[in-house]
Design a protein around this motif. Structure first.
Motif, PDB file in Angstrom:
ATOM      1  N   HIS A 119      -0.663 -43.304 -44.461  1.00 53.62           N
ATOM      2  CA  HIS A 119       0.670 -43.320 -45.064  1.00 53.62           C
ATOM      3  C   HIS A 119       0.718 -42.263 -46.162  1.00 53.62           C
ATOM      4  CE1 HIS A 119       4.197 -44.802 -47.220  1.00 53.62           C
ATOM      5  NE2 HIS A 119       4.478 -45.509 -46.137  1.00 53.62           N
ATOM      6  N   ASP A 120       1.877 -41.617 -46.321  1.00 54.44           N
ATOM      7  CA  ASP A 120       2.034 -40.645 -47.401  1.00 54.44           C
ATOM      8  C   ASP A 120       1.794 -41.307 -48.757  1.00 54.44           C
ATOM      9  OD1 ASP A 120       2.678 -38.562 -45.692  1.00 54.44           O
ATOM     10  OD2 ASP A 120       4.834 -38.941 -45.812  1.00 54.44           O
ATOM     11  N   ILE A 121       1.111 -40.607 -49.637  1.00 56.74           N
ATOM     12  CA  ILE A 121       0.795 -41.106 -50.971  1.00 56.74           C
ATOM     13  C   ILE A 121       1.825 -40.574 -51.961  1.00 56.74           C
ATOM     14  CG2 ILE A 121      -0.860 -40.992 -52.872  1.00 56.74           C
ATOM     15  CD1 ILE A 121      -3.057 -40.687 -50.739  1.00 56.74           C
ATOM     16  N   ASP A 122       2.445 -41.481 -52.688  1.00 58.06           N
ATOM     17  CA  ASP A 122       3.369 -41.096 -53.762  1.00 58.06           C
ATOM     18  C   ASP A 122       2.648 -40.991 -55.097  1.00 58.06           C
ATOM     19  OD1 ASP A 122       5.512 -41.071 -51.982  1.00 58.06           O
ATOM     20  OD2 ASP A 122       6.036 -43.162 -52.403  1.00 58.06           O
ATOM     21  N   GLY A 123       1.501 -41.655 -55.210  1.00 56.15           N
ATOM     22  CA  GLY A 123       0.722 -41.639 -56.439  1.00 56.15           C
ATOM     23  C   GLY A 123      -0.505 -42.495 -56.296  1.00 56.15           C
ATOM     24  N   ILE A 124      -1.297 -42.511 -57.365  1.00 54.79           N
ATOM     25  CA  ILE A 124      -2.473 -43.380 -57.405  1.00 54.79           C
ATOM     26  C   ILE A 124      -2.407 -44.244 -58.654  1.00 54.79           C
ATOM     27  CG2 ILE A 124      -4.030 -41.984 -56.010  1.00 54.79           C
ATOM     28  CD1 ILE A 124      -5.165 -40.770 -58.525  1.00 54.79           C
ATOM     29  N   LEU A 125      -2.974 -45.419 -58.554  1.00 58.29           N
ATOM     30  CA  LEU A 125      -2.958 -46.381 -59.645  1.00 58.29           C
ATOM     31  C   LEU A 125      -4.397 -46.739 -59.972  1.00 58.29           C
ATOM     32  CD1 LEU A 125      -1.292 -48.313 -61.469  1.00 58.29           C
ATOM     33  CD2 LEU A 125      -1.426 -49.967 -59.605  1.00 58.29           C
ATOM     34  N   VAL A 140      -9.502 -48.163 -51.826  1.00 58.01           N
ATOM     35  CA  VAL A 140     -10.648 -47.751 -51.020  1.00 58.01           C
ATOM     36  C   VAL A 140     -11.440 -46.595 -51.613  1.00 58.01           C
ATOM     37  CG1 VAL A 140      -9.706 -48.618 -48.841  1.00 58.01           C
ATOM     38  CG2 VAL A 140      -9.155 -46.304 -49.568  1.00 58.01           C
ATOM     39  N   CYS A 141     -10.959 -45.986 -52.704  1.00 58.28           N
ATOM     40  CA  CYS A 141     -11.601 -44.790 -53.255  1.00 58.28           C
ATOM     41  C   CYS A 141     -11.925 -44.945 -54.733  1.00 58.28           C
ATOM     42  CB  CYS A 141     -10.682 -43.580 -53.108  1.00 58.28           C
ATOM     43  SG  CYS A 141     -10.377 -43.090 -51.415  1.00 58.28           S
ATOM     44  N   CYS A 142     -12.918 -44.180 -55.154  1.00 62.36           N
ATOM     45  CA  CYS A 142     -13.175 -44.055 -56.586  1.00 62.36           C
ATOM     46  C   CYS A 142     -12.083 -43.163 -57.182  1.00 62.36           C
ATOM     47  CB  CYS A 142     -14.557 -43.459 -56.829  1.00 62.36           C
ATOM     48  SG  CYS A 142     -14.775 -41.742 -56.286  1.00 62.36           S
ATOM     49  N   VAL A 143     -12.010 -43.117 -58.475  1.00 63.24           N
ATOM     50  CA  VAL A 143     -10.969 -42.344 -59.150  1.00 63.24           C
ATOM     51  C   VAL A 143     -11.040 -40.870 -58.763  1.00 63.24           C
ATOM     52  CG1 VAL A 143     -10.109 -41.612 -61.404  1.00 63.24           C
ATOM     53  CG2 VAL A 143     -10.852 -43.973 -61.064  1.00 63.24           C
ATOM     54  N   ARG A 144     -12.221 -40.316 -58.777  1.00 64.66           N
ATOM     55  CA  ARG A 144     -12.389 -38.889 -58.482  1.00 64.66           C
ATOM     56  C   ARG A 144     -11.951 -38.546 -57.063  1.00 64.66           C
ATOM     57  NH1 ARG A 144     -17.963 -35.605 -59.544  1.00 64.66           N
ATOM     58  NH2 ARG A 144     -17.064 -33.538 -59.432  1.00 64.66           N
ATOM     59  N   CYS A 145     -12.401 -39.313 -56.090  1.00 63.83           N
ATOM     60  CA  CYS A 145     -12.031 -39.037 -54.696  1.00 63.83           C
ATOM     61  C   CYS A 145     -10.543 -39.272 -54.461  1.00 63.83           C
ATOM     62  CB  CYS A 145     -12.867 -39.882 -53.742  1.00 63.83           C
ATOM     63  SG  CYS A 145     -14.601 -39.327 -53.621  1.00 63.83           S
ATOM     64  N   ALA A 146      -9.970 -40.290 -55.085  1.00 65.16           N
ATOM     65  CA  ALA A 146      -8.537 -40.546 -54.935  1.00 65.16           C
ATOM     66  C   ALA A 146      -7.726 -39.368 -55.458  1.00 65.16           C
ATOM     67  CB  ALA A 146      -8.142 -41.829 -55.654  1.00 65.16           C
ATOM     68  N   GLN A 147      -8.141 -38.798 -56.574  1.00 63.44           N
ATOM     69  CA  GLN A 147      -7.443 -37.631 -57.118  1.00 63.44           C
ATOM     70  C   GLN A 147      -7.566 -36.442 -56.180  1.00 63.44           C
ATOM     71  OE1 GLN A 147      -9.364 -37.492 -60.932  1.00 63.44           O
ATOM     72  NE2 GLN A 147      -7.774 -38.712 -61.913  1.00 63.44           N
ATOM     73  N   ASN A 148      -8.737 -36.265 -55.584  1.00 64.92           N
ATOM     74  CA  ASN A 148      -8.928 -35.175 -54.625  1.00 64.92           C
ATOM     75  C   ASN A 148      -8.061 -35.368 -53.391  1.00 64.92           C
ATOM     76  OD1 ASN A 148     -10.763 -33.762 -56.195  1.00 64.92           O
ATOM     77  ND2 ASN A 148     -12.539 -34.744 -55.265  1.00 64.92           N
ATOM     78  N   VAL A 149      -7.982 -36.586 -52.889  1.00 63.62           N
ATOM     79  CA  VAL A 149      -7.129 -36.879 -51.734  1.00 63.62           C
ATOM     80  C   VAL A 149      -5.680 -36.551 -52.066  1.00 63.62           C
ATOM     81  CG1 VAL A 149      -6.170 -38.755 -50.328  1.00 63.62           C
ATOM     82  CG2 VAL A 149      -8.631 -38.605 -50.673  1.00 63.62           C
ATOM     83  N   GLN A 150      -5.236 -36.981 -53.227  1.00 62.43           N
ATOM     84  CA  GLN A 150      -3.848 -36.741 -53.626  1.00 62.43           C
ATOM     85  C   GLN A 150      -3.569 -35.235 -53.738  1.00 62.43           C
ATOM     86  OE1 GLN A 150      -2.615 -38.152 -57.506  1.00 62.43           O
ATOM     87  NE2 GLN A 150      -0.545 -38.492 -56.757  1.00 62.43           N
ATOM     88  N   ASP A 151      -4.517 -34.474 -54.233  1.00 56.59           N
ATOM     89  CA  ASP A 151      -4.328 -33.041 -54.419  1.00 56.59           C
ATOM     90  C   ASP A 151      -4.421 -32.250 -53.115  1.00 56.59           C
ATOM     91  OD1 ASP A 151      -4.047 -33.481 -57.128  1.00 56.59           O
ATOM     92  OD2 ASP A 151      -6.104 -32.881 -57.618  1.00 56.59           O
TER      93      ASP A 151
END
Length: 66
Positions: free
Chosen positions: A55-61, A34-45
């Motif tokens: 759901h808790d995120i263990d990582g992004i692919l 559902v996210c671009c790479v940049r936003c996914a990294q921000n969400v994870q951080d």
């Protein structure tokens, strides 16, 4: 690196957070793409929970389309 607006994208292919870039990252383990790479990294951080299912995120692919 700044991502540019992809004007050829359909609305269903755009990141649900920034609404500017194409979706390119899936969250692990839920698999929501559902996210671009940049936003996914921000969400994870900042708040490592999937914005769709919370759901808790263990990582992004990173997902590549051919």
């Amino acid at each position: 690196r700044r991502q540019e607006l992809d004007r050829s994208s359909e609305d269903g292919e755009l990141c649900i957070i920034c609404l500017q870039s194409r979706r390119g990252s899936a969250f692990v383990p839920c698999g929501h793409l559902v996210c671009c790479v940049r936003c996914a990294q921000n969400v994870q951080d900042i708040n490592p929970k999937c914005p769709m299912c919370r759901h808790d995120i263990d990582g992004i692919l990173r997902v590549y389309e051919t």
